[in-house]
Design a protein around this motif. Sequence first.
Motif, short mmCIF file in Angstrom:
data_model
loop_
_atom_site.label_atom_id
_atom_site.label_comp_id
_atom_site.label_asym_id
_atom_site.label_seq_id
_atom_site.Cartn_x
_atom_site.Cartn_y
_atom_site.Cartn_z
N VAL A 33 -51.45 -74.31 -2.14
CA VAL A 33 -50.92 -75.61 -2.51
C VAL A 33 -52.07 -76.62 -2.43
CG1 VAL A 33 -49.34 -77.45 -1.84
CG2 VAL A 33 -48.62 -75.05 -1.67
N MET A 34 -52.14 -77.51 -3.41
CA MET A 34 -53.19 -78.53 -3.44
C MET A 34 -52.56 -79.91 -3.49
SD MET A 34 -56.00 -76.82 -3.32
CE MET A 34 -57.17 -78.13 -3.68
N SER A 35 -53.23 -80.87 -2.90
CA SER A 35 -52.66 -82.21 -2.82
C SER A 35 -53.72 -83.28 -2.99
CB SER A 35 -51.98 -82.41 -1.45
OG SER A 35 -50.93 -81.50 -1.26
N TRP A 36 -53.23 -84.48 -3.25
CA TRP A 36 -54.06 -85.67 -3.27
C TRP A 36 -53.54 -86.65 -2.21
CZ3 TRP A 36 -58.48 -86.37 -6.03
CH2 TRP A 36 -58.71 -85.51 -7.13
N PHE A 37 -54.47 -87.27 -1.52
CA PHE A 37 -54.19 -88.35 -0.58
C PHE A 37 -55.09 -89.52 -0.94
CE2 PHE A 37 -51.59 -86.41 2.82
CZ PHE A 37 -51.61 -85.09 2.40
N SER A 50 -48.55 -83.59 -4.47
CA SER A 50 -48.82 -82.21 -4.10
C SER A 50 -48.30 -81.29 -5.19
CB SER A 50 -48.15 -81.89 -2.76
OG SER A 50 -48.44 -80.60 -2.31
N ILE A 51 -48.95 -80.14 -5.37
CA ILE A 51 -48.56 -79.23 -6.43
C ILE A 51 -48.56 -77.80 -5.93
CG2 ILE A 51 -50.94 -79.03 -7.31
CD1 ILE A 51 -49.65 -78.98 -10.16
N GLY A 52 -47.55 -77.05 -6.35
CA GLY A 52 -47.42 -75.67 -5.94
C GLY A 52 -48.37 -74.74 -6.68
N LEU A 53 -48.22 -73.46 -6.37
CA LEU A 53 -49.21 -72.47 -6.80
C LEU A 53 -49.31 -72.34 -8.32
CD1 LEU A 53 -48.37 -69.64 -4.24
CD2 LEU A 53 -49.82 -71.66 -3.95
N THR A 69 -49.41 -88.19 -12.35
CA THR A 69 -49.04 -86.80 -12.61
C THR A 69 -50.11 -85.88 -12.05
OG1 THR A 69 -47.89 -87.41 -14.66
CG2 THR A 69 -48.49 -85.09 -14.37
N ILE A 70 -49.69 -84.97 -11.19
CA ILE A 70 -50.59 -83.97 -10.64
C ILE A 70 -50.46 -82.70 -11.46
CG2 ILE A 70 -48.93 -83.15 -8.92
CD1 ILE A 70 -51.30 -82.72 -7.00
N TYR A 94 -59.69 -91.76 -3.02
CA TYR A 94 -58.75 -90.67 -3.26
C TYR A 94 -59.40 -89.35 -2.84
CZ TYR A 94 -55.53 -93.73 -5.67
OH TYR A 94 -54.61 -94.72 -5.96
N TYR A 95 -58.63 -88.59 -2.06
CA TYR A 95 -59.13 -87.34 -1.50
C TYR A 95 -58.31 -86.16 -1.98
CZ TYR A 95 -61.55 -90.30 1.92
OH TYR A 95 -62.34 -91.24 2.53
N CYS A 96 -58.99 -85.09 -2.28
CA CYS A 96 -58.37 -83.80 -2.58
C CYS A 96 -58.18 -83.05 -1.27
CB CYS A 96 -59.30 -83.04 -3.52
SG CYS A 96 -58.74 -81.43 -4.04
N ASN A 97 -57.09 -82.30 -1.18
CA ASN A 97 -56.79 -81.59 0.06
C ASN A 97 -56.24 -80.20 -0.23
OD1 ASN A 97 -54.34 -81.11 2.27
ND2 ASN A 97 -56.24 -81.86 3.17
N ARG A 98 -56.74 -79.22 0.49
CA ARG A 98 -56.20 -77.86 0.37
C ARG A 98 -55.10 -77.68 1.40
NH1 ARG A 98 -58.08 -72.65 3.20
NH2 ARG A 98 -56.31 -73.38 4.42
#
Length: 123
Positions: A33-37, A50-53, A69-70, A94-98
């Motif tokens: 799962v990947m997300s933005w904060f 956040s976005i699923g696989l 839109t992610i 803006y940060y990308c997050n695993r």
Amino acid sequence: QVQLVESGGGLVQPGGSLRLSCAASGLTFSRYVMSWFRQAPGKEREFVASIGLGGTSTLYADSVKGRFTISRDNAKNTVYLQMSSLNPEDTAVYYCNRNQFLGTPTMTPGPFWGQGTQVTVSS
């Protein structure tokens, strides 16, 4: 070693659009799962999306729902954040997050962060 590299930030006028990218390496991207904060000056870091696989399941903060839109391209190991109708309150790093391994979209951050990309919304 997990690396997340964001790009695409910049200065944009109110009402404008930007697309952020996050290129990931050192992981089996399609299994996470990947997300933005984001973090605005003087404020705590907050969840954005956040976005699923597979890319079909998503989750958004109320403040960006309908405007952001992610998406993800597992072949390119990249997650995107398309931002539209931007306003000054969207100004932040803006940060990308695993996130989770084989999980579902979540507001809870995972252990790996990118370096961040600055988005400034101003006339």
